[in-house]
Scaffold this motif. Structure first.
Motif, PDB file in Angstrom:
ATOM      1  N   HIS A  71       0.182 -14.218 -13.715  1.00 56.54           N
ATOM      2  CA  HIS A  71       1.170 -15.212 -13.316  1.00 56.54           C
ATOM      3  C   HIS A  71       2.223 -14.865 -12.334  1.00 56.54           C
ATOM      4  CE1 HIS A  71       0.168 -15.446 -17.853  1.00 56.54           C
ATOM      5  NE2 HIS A  71      -0.005 -16.504 -17.291  1.00 56.54           N
ATOM      6  N   HIS A  72       1.559 -14.233 -11.252  1.00 57.62           N
ATOM      7  CA  HIS A  72       2.436 -14.096 -10.032  1.00 57.62           C
ATOM      8  C   HIS A  72       2.725 -15.123  -9.225  1.00 57.62           C
ATOM      9  CE1 HIS A  72      -1.412 -14.165  -8.265  1.00 57.62           C
ATOM     10  NE2 HIS A  72      -0.891 -14.395  -7.107  1.00 57.62           N
ATOM     11  N   LYS A  73       1.856 -16.324  -9.518  1.00 52.44           N
ATOM     12  CA  LYS A  73       2.144 -17.632  -9.145  1.00 52.44           C
ATOM     13  C   LYS A  73       1.871 -18.702 -10.301  1.00 52.44           C
ATOM     14  CE  LYS A  73       2.554 -16.845  -4.663  1.00 52.44           C
ATOM     15  NZ  LYS A  73       3.667 -17.274  -3.604  1.00 52.44           N
ATOM     16  N   SER A  74       2.543 -19.870 -10.144  1.00 52.56           N
ATOM     17  CA  SER A  74       2.239 -20.941 -11.285  1.00 52.56           C
ATOM     18  C   SER A  74       1.849 -22.213 -10.398  1.00 52.56           C
ATOM     19  CB  SER A  74       3.474 -21.022 -12.162  1.00 52.56           C
ATOM     20  OG  SER A  74       3.687 -19.851 -12.738  1.00 52.56           O
ATOM     21  N   PRO A  75       0.933 -23.003 -11.026  1.00 52.26           N
ATOM     22  CA  PRO A  75       0.298 -22.480 -12.262  1.00 52.26           C
ATOM     23  C   PRO A  75      -1.039 -21.641 -12.110  1.00 52.26           C
ATOM     24  CG  PRO A  75      -0.535 -24.631 -11.179  1.00 52.26           C
ATOM     25  CD  PRO A  75       0.679 -24.075 -10.574  1.00 52.26           C
ATOM     26  N   THR A  76      -1.701 -21.269 -13.191  1.00 50.91           N
ATOM     27  CA  THR A  76      -3.010 -20.538 -12.907  1.00 50.91           C
ATOM     28  C   THR A  76      -3.857 -21.459 -12.863  1.00 50.91           C
ATOM     29  OG1 THR A  76      -3.176 -20.446 -15.503  1.00 50.91           O
ATOM     30  CG2 THR A  76      -2.073 -18.409 -14.275  1.00 50.91           C
ATOM     31  N   GLN A 473       7.044  -8.267  -6.477  1.00 48.72           N
ATOM     32  CA  GLN A 473       8.245  -7.821  -5.926  1.00 48.72           C
ATOM     33  C   GLN A 473       9.442  -8.765  -5.652  1.00 48.72           C
ATOM     34  OE1 GLN A 473       6.536  -5.843  -2.545  1.00 48.72           O
ATOM     35  NE2 GLN A 473       6.274  -3.869  -3.636  1.00 48.72           N
ATOM     36  N   ASN A 474       9.013  -9.989  -5.360  1.00 45.57           N
ATOM     37  CA  ASN A 474       9.877 -11.055  -4.919  1.00 45.57           C
ATOM     38  C   ASN A 474      10.547 -11.765  -6.330  1.00 45.57           C
ATOM     39  OD1 ASN A 474       9.679 -11.062  -2.224  1.00 45.57           O
ATOM     40  ND2 ASN A 474       8.197 -12.778  -2.333  1.00 45.57           N
ATOM     41  N   MET A 475       9.870 -11.418  -7.492  1.00 48.11           N
ATOM     42  CA  MET A 475      10.316 -11.535  -8.855  1.00 48.11           C
ATOM     43  C   MET A 475      11.516 -10.558  -9.455  1.00 48.11           C
ATOM     44  SD  MET A 475       6.623 -12.463 -10.836  1.00 48.11           S
ATOM     45  CE  MET A 475       5.556 -13.690 -10.401  1.00 48.11           C
ATOM     46  N   GLY A 476      11.393  -9.635  -8.533  1.00 46.49           N
ATOM     47  CA  GLY A 476      12.390  -8.505  -8.913  1.00 46.49           C
ATOM     48  C   GLY A 476      12.057  -7.568 -10.053  1.00 46.49           C
ATOM     49  N   ILE A 477      10.511  -7.629 -10.284  1.00 46.33           N
ATOM     50  CA  ILE A 477      10.048  -6.685 -11.331  1.00 46.33           C
ATOM     51  C   ILE A 477      10.051  -5.147 -10.823  1.00 46.33           C
ATOM     52  CG2 ILE A 477       8.309  -6.481 -13.013  1.00 46.33           C
ATOM     53  CD1 ILE A 477       7.557  -9.452 -12.815  1.00 46.33           C
ATOM     54  N   TRP A 478       9.506  -5.432  -9.529  1.00 50.67           N
ATOM     55  CA  TRP A 478       9.250  -4.020  -8.825  1.00 50.67           C
ATOM     56  C   TRP A 478      10.237  -3.994  -7.682  1.00 50.67           C
ATOM     57  CZ3 TRP A 478       5.282  -5.520 -12.244  1.00 50.67           C
ATOM     58  CH2 TRP A 478       4.754  -4.421 -12.827  1.00 50.67           C
ATOM     59  N   PRO A 479      10.752  -2.871  -7.299  1.00 54.84           N
ATOM     60  CA  PRO A 479      11.539  -2.698  -5.899  1.00 54.84           C
ATOM     61  C   PRO A 479      10.959  -2.990  -4.692  1.00 54.84           C
ATOM     62  CG  PRO A 479      11.242  -0.510  -7.118  1.00 54.84           C
ATOM     63  CD  PRO A 479      10.717  -1.679  -8.065  1.00 54.84           C
TER      64      PRO A 479
END
Length: 479
Positions: A71-76, A473-479
């Protein structure tokens, strides 16, 4: 509920093979181990069963799946496969490949895949429609389909007909939703499909091969001359992918020397015509006995082992294994199907000096044009509708001005060629060609930049992993 076939000790572990390829590439990246595990894992696996009433009155329970890998991009995005060989492991593997494939060709989707375990030959058209519509209802109930959620497409055993049933079912259950037709791609043109979608995967395979053989230094290492003209091709599978890749490659100047199908294989070093073979099969029920073949084989596997420059496995996974790889005489394997080469076979082929154009790039033409169809559905306008006549008028003005200045004149045919504005099919094919060419250069640049990378598959995965990692990373999940 686990699928017994997927857990069988004798069954191929397709998802494990995909993960093995992933791990080989991950060592060439610098991402956190937790992030790599997130990229590799399937985020959502929906396994379900539903009953249908056969026309005989018998009640039958059907097994089905939909897997959303990333789900790094939507939609799948991913196709739906109808086959009695479908199992959970296969659907998970194909969903993972879709994630990497979309990233390779810079299409903004996460990967997904669906499957229904049926043999389509055992069902009437009415029963297949009932199964397809019920499958769609189950996806809607669990929020596993929608233009901004998860967008299916055709795969093995499905086509425009099934996609139209899915679209109609979704429209019925979502009245008034403006973008509802974007819930599925691969639809017929009459239901807002897109010109060029049917042959997109095969055309993409042909463009990938043409681009690969254009690099003189790469071909020299294989003992081949650069350029597609005169290259000898063997194709396994005369479905959409195999047929259209054969036709486009012939347009490029290649020679189809071999065709393999489930009932056998044909070979002629002077060339075979896929249209004539299909006509023969239509009349006789088999490709065997085709008068244009100099040799024929009762085994499709034996057909793969004949002399050629490029072998295109365009059927199903696990067709080239450790058991037959040493008998493959091709210099290049272009993976038209998903996962046709096992990791062990791939390693042996490359060690022997061969080159593999990996599935996640080679057969990405389908999802590329599906992306164009999805954009068309969201924009509610066909490609070329706004500017085709403007382009023709502008071109006509230029022609008239040049003729007035030079005093010369073009023939009617020359004028028509120059003035003509692009059709939707031409724009789609142009976008597909640009995507495949640019993506090959991206993959090759990674391959050339790191001498420790030994295959285009690894470089394609390195590129995919980096792109997916940046998205997370752009989602802020990982630095």
């Amino acid at each position: 509920m686990a699928n017994p076939i997927a857990l069988s000790a004798s069954a191929p572990h397709f998802f494990k093979d995909v993960c093995e390829f992933f791990d080989q590439a991950a060592q060439f990246t610098k991402h956190d181990a937790g992030l790599l595990n997130q990229i590799k894992a399937c985020n959502s696996v929906y396994r379900f069963q539903f009953p249908i009433r056969r026309e005989s009155g018998k009640i039958e329970v059907v097994d089905a799946w939909r897997v959303q890998h990333s789900h790094h991009k939507s939609p799948t995005k991913g196709g739906i496969r109808y086959s009695d060989m479908v199992n959970e492991d296969e659907v998970m593997a194909l969903a993972a490949l879709m994630s990497y494939k979309c990233a390779v060709v810079n299409v903004p989707f996460g990967g997904a895949k669906g499957g229904i375990r049926i043999n389509t030959k055992d069902y009437t058209v009415g029963e297949l429609e009932n199964i397809t519509r019920r499958y769609t209802v189950e996806l809607i109930k669990k929020n596993f389909i929608g233009p901004g959620i998860d967008v299916p497409a055709p795969d093995y055993g499905t086509g425009e007909r099934e996609m139209s049933w899915i679209a109609d079912t979704y429209l019925t259950m979502n009245p008034g939703q403006l973008d509802a037709l974007g819930c599925v791609t691969g639809k017929p043109l009459t239901l807002d499909g897109i010109a060029g979608r049917r042959g997109a995967t095969g055309r993409g395979v042909a463009i990938a091969i043409r681009e690969c053989v254009s690099f003189a230094e790469d071909m020299k290492a294989l003992g081949l001359t650069p350029g597609i003209k005169g290259k000898r091709i063997i194709v396994q599978g005369l479905g959409n992918v195999g047929y259209f890749s054969s036709k486009v490659l012939m347009e490029f100047g290649a020679i189809i020397v071999g065709v393999c199908e489930y009932d056998g294989a044909l070979y002629n070093e002077d060339g075979l015509d896929p249209d004539e073979i299909l006509e023969h099969r239509k009349n006789t029920g088999s490709i065997l006995g085709f008068p244009g073949a100099k040799r024929e084989f009762k085994s499709s596997a034996e057909g793969l082992e004949q002399p050629c420059d490029v072998l295109i496995p365009a059927a199903l996974e696990n067709q080239i294994t450790e058991a037959n790889i040493q008998r493959i005489q091709a210099k290049i394997i272009a993976e038209g199907a998903n996962g046709p080469t096992t990791p062990g076979a791939a390693a042996a082929f490359i060690k022997n000096g061969g080159l593999i154009i990996p599935d996640m790039y080679c057969n990405a033409g389908g999802v590329t044009v599906s992306y164009f169809e999805w954009l068309k559905n969201l924009s509610h306008i066909a490609f070329g509708r706004m500017d085709r006549r403007y382009t023709e008028t502008a071109n006509l003005n230029i022609v008239n001005m040049v003729e007035a200045v030079t005093g010369g004149s073009l023939t009617a045919i020359q004028r028509k060629i120059i003035v003509k504005g692009p059709s939707e099919a031409e724009l789609v094919n142009s976008g597909l060609e640009d995507t495949m060419i640019r993506s090959y250069h991206e993959i090759r640049e990674v391959f050339v930049a790191n001498p420790k990378i030994t295959s285009l598959r690894t470089s394609a995965l390195v590129s995919s992993i980096d792109k997916i990692a940046i998205a997370y990373q752009n989602m802020g999940i990982w630095p």
